[in-house]
Design a protein around this motif. Structure first.
Motif, PDB file in Angstrom:
ATOM      1  N   UNK A  36     -40.408 -19.854  -7.710  1.00  9.49           N
ATOM      2  CA  UNK A  36     -40.668 -20.731  -6.566  1.00  9.49           C
ATOM      3  C   UNK A  36     -41.211 -19.878  -5.430  1.00  9.49           C
ATOM      4  N   UNK A  37     -42.361 -20.272  -4.887  1.00  6.23           N
ATOM      5  CA  UNK A  37     -42.914 -19.566  -3.739  1.00  6.23           C
ATOM      6  C   UNK A  37     -42.374 -20.212  -2.469  1.00  6.23           C
ATOM      7  N   UNK A  38     -41.612 -19.435  -1.723  1.00  6.71           N
ATOM      8  CA  UNK A  38     -41.135 -19.873  -0.412  1.00  6.71           C
ATOM      9  C   UNK A  38     -41.932 -19.121   0.642  1.00  6.71           C
ATOM     10  N   UNK A  39     -42.532 -19.865   1.551  1.00 12.06           N
ATOM     11  CA  UNK A  39     -43.222 -19.255   2.683  1.00 12.06           C
ATOM     12  C   UNK A  39     -42.327 -19.397   3.899  1.00 12.06           C
ATOM     13  N   UNK A  40     -42.025 -18.279   4.509  1.00 13.93           N
ATOM     14  CA  UNK A  40     -41.244 -18.257   5.734  1.00 13.93           C
ATOM     15  C   UNK A  40     -42.233 -18.098   6.875  1.00 13.93           C
ATOM     16  N   UNK A  41     -42.451 -19.176   7.605  1.00 15.53           N
ATOM     17  CA  UNK A  41     -43.424 -19.190   8.695  1.00 15.53           C
ATOM     18  C   UNK A  41     -42.647 -18.917   9.983  1.00 15.53           C
ATOM     19  N   UNK A  42     -43.006 -17.849  10.648  1.00 16.28           N
ATOM     20  CA  UNK A  42     -42.262 -17.373  11.809  1.00 16.28           C
ATOM     21  C   UNK A  42     -43.112 -17.582  13.053  1.00 16.28           C
ATOM     22  N   UNK A  43     -42.509 -18.145  14.077  1.00 14.79           N
ATOM     23  CA  UNK A  43     -43.200 -18.268  15.359  1.00 14.79           C
ATOM     24  C   UNK A  43     -42.264 -17.837  16.474  1.00 14.79           C
ATOM     25  N   UNK A  44     -42.704 -16.871  17.249  1.00 15.95           N
ATOM     26  CA  UNK A  44     -41.953 -16.408  18.405  1.00 15.95           C
ATOM     27  C   UNK A  44     -42.714 -16.762  19.678  1.00 15.95           C
ATOM     28  N   UNK A  45     -42.000 -16.718  20.768  1.00 11.68           N
ATOM     29  CA  UNK A  45     -42.541 -17.116  22.060  1.00 11.68           C
ATOM     30  C   UNK A  45     -42.295 -15.989  23.056  1.00 11.68           C
ATOM     31  N   UNK A  46     -43.298 -15.666  23.848  1.00 10.45           N
ATOM     32  CA  UNK A  46     -43.134 -14.663  24.895  1.00 10.45           C
ATOM     33  C   UNK A  46     -44.175 -14.917  25.981  1.00 10.45           C
ATOM     34  N   UNK A  47     -43.737 -15.341  27.167  1.00 10.14           N
ATOM     35  CA  UNK A  47     -44.690 -15.689  28.223  1.00 10.14           C
ATOM     36  C   UNK A  47     -45.199 -14.503  29.042  1.00 10.14           C
ATOM     37  N   UNK A  48     -44.717 -13.291  28.754  1.00  7.07           N
ATOM     38  CA  UNK A  48     -45.118 -12.145  29.569  1.00  7.07           C
ATOM     39  C   UNK A  48     -46.598 -11.808  29.370  1.00  7.07           C
ATOM     40  N   UNK A  49     -47.208 -11.298  30.390  1.00  9.46           N
ATOM     41  CA  UNK A  49     -48.641 -10.993  30.347  1.00  9.46           C
ATOM     42  C   UNK A  49     -48.970  -9.734  29.546  1.00  9.46           C
ATOM     43  N   UNK A  50     -47.960  -8.918  29.199  1.00  2.08           N
ATOM     44  CA  UNK A  50     -48.261  -7.723  28.410  1.00  2.08           C
ATOM     45  C   UNK A  50     -48.494  -8.052  26.928  1.00  2.08           C
ATOM     46  N   UNK A  51     -48.288  -9.322  26.545  1.00  2.98           N
ATOM     47  CA  UNK A  51     -48.589  -9.856  25.213  1.00  2.98           C
ATOM     48  C   UNK A  51     -47.919  -9.059  24.094  1.00  2.98           C
ATOM     49  N   UNK A  52     -46.636  -8.807  24.264  1.00  2.19           N
ATOM     50  CA  UNK A  52     -45.883  -8.064  23.260  1.00  2.19           C
ATOM     51  C   UNK A  52     -44.996  -8.972  22.402  1.00  2.19           C
ATOM     52  N   UNK A  53     -45.222 -10.274  22.454  1.00  2.49           N
ATOM     53  CA  UNK A  53     -44.428 -11.226  21.681  1.00  2.49           C
ATOM     54  C   UNK A  53     -44.499 -11.025  20.181  1.00  2.49           C
ATOM     55  N   UNK A  54     -45.582 -10.382  19.740  1.00  5.78           N
ATOM     56  CA  UNK A  54     -45.697 -10.107  18.307  1.00  5.78           C
ATOM     57  C   UNK A  54     -44.577  -9.188  17.826  1.00  5.78           C
ATOM     58  N   UNK A  55     -43.966  -8.430  18.736  1.00  5.71           N
ATOM     59  CA  UNK A  55     -42.873  -7.526  18.364  1.00  5.71           C
ATOM     60  C   UNK A  55     -41.677  -8.305  17.815  1.00  5.71           C
ATOM     61  N   UNK A  56     -41.295  -9.423  18.473  1.00 10.51           N
ATOM     62  CA  UNK A  56     -40.205 -10.242  17.941  1.00 10.51           C
ATOM     63  C   UNK A  56     -40.556 -10.752  16.553  1.00 10.51           C
ATOM     64  N   UNK A  57     -41.783 -11.221  16.379  1.00  8.96           N
ATOM     65  CA  UNK A  57     -42.215 -11.712  15.069  1.00  8.96           C
ATOM     66  C   UNK A  57     -42.133 -10.596  14.037  1.00  8.96           C
ATOM     67  N   UNK A  58     -42.628  -9.422  14.380  1.00  7.42           N
ATOM     68  CA  UNK A  58     -42.570  -8.275  13.475  1.00  7.42           C
ATOM     69  C   UNK A  58     -41.143  -7.857  13.157  1.00  7.42           C
ATOM     70  N   UNK A  59     -40.267  -7.908  14.142  1.00  6.90           N
ATOM     71  CA  UNK A  59     -38.865  -7.547  13.914  1.00  6.90           C
ATOM     72  C   UNK A  59     -38.171  -8.548  12.986  1.00  6.90           C
ATOM     73  N   UNK A  60     -38.503  -9.813  13.111  1.00  5.92           N
ATOM     74  CA  UNK A  60     -37.939 -10.826  12.210  1.00  5.92           C
ATOM     75  C   UNK A  60     -38.432 -10.584  10.789  1.00  5.92           C
ATOM     76  N   UNK A  61     -39.723 -10.300  10.652  1.00  8.25           N
ATOM     77  CA  UNK A  61     -40.284  -9.996   9.325  1.00  8.25           C
ATOM     78  C   UNK A  61     -39.562  -8.798   8.717  1.00  8.25           C
ATOM     79  N   UNK A  62     -39.407  -7.722   9.488  1.00  3.29           N
ATOM     80  CA  UNK A  62     -38.743  -6.522   8.969  1.00  3.29           C
ATOM     81  C   UNK A  62     -37.298  -6.795   8.596  1.00  3.29           C
TER      82      UNK A  62
END
Length: 168
Positions: free
Chosen positions: A84-110
């Motif tokens: 069975x292929x399960x896709x875990x679709x992750x979406x994080x939110x970060x309103x800061x202007x330094x645009x580092x919200x991808x870090x939360x997404x990456x940390x969840x993936x790891x």
């Protein structure tokens, strides 16, 4: 009349994954609209909005989240488990202007990848196999950072071919 479902199903696998992720992320908090908040986990789809987006900038928002989507399955032969292929679709939110919200997404993936490296069996019956793939989106969606983890899960094969069994 529908045939009775016996044995392990892809839906059971999906629900067991949801339960496993809820436990994995139980004590973790991530950036939310009004401060740190728990990760929401949804089955198959994110809920449809029921208002006029009043909650989009509050912690009642559905983000950050993981959507556990059951996308496909395969049975190669009579003896092997269903894959069975399960896709875990992750979406994080970060309103800061330094645009580092991808870090939360990456940390969840790891966290997911490392967890299943240590403990590939979940729900007492299902197993995460290989390959295991992940991806971070580079789409420009202000404040929202997306990623995906594809896991091929083995569903135990406990059913026997009744026609063959009747001949034995």
């Amino acid at each position: 009349m529908a045939e009775k479902i016996t044995g392990y199903t892809s839906e059971m696998c999906q629900q067991a994954m949801i339960d496993e992720l809820k436990e994995l992320f139980r004590d973790m908090k991530f950036t939310g609209q009004e401060g740190e908040k728990q990760l929401k986990i949804f089955k198959q789809f994110i809920p449809s909005p029921t208002d006029d987006d009043d909650d989009v900038d509050t912690n009642r928002s559905n983000f950050p989240c993981i959507i556990v989507s059951r996308t496909s399955g395969e049975v190669v032969n009579e003896k092997d488990p269903q894959l069975v292929l399960l896709q875990l679709i992750i979406c994080c939110y970060d309103p800061k202007t330094d645009r580092q919200g991808y870090e939360d997404t990456g940390n969840i993936i790891e966290a997911i990848m490392q967890h299943f490296k240590r403990k590939p069996v979940f729900g007492e019956a299902f197993k995460v196999g290989y390959p295991r793939k992940w991806d971070l989106s580079d789409d420009d969606m202000d404040f929202y950072y997306w990623g995906i983890v594809n896991l091929i899960c083995e569903t135990p094969n406990t059913l026997k071919n009744e026609e063959v069994e009747a001949l034995i």
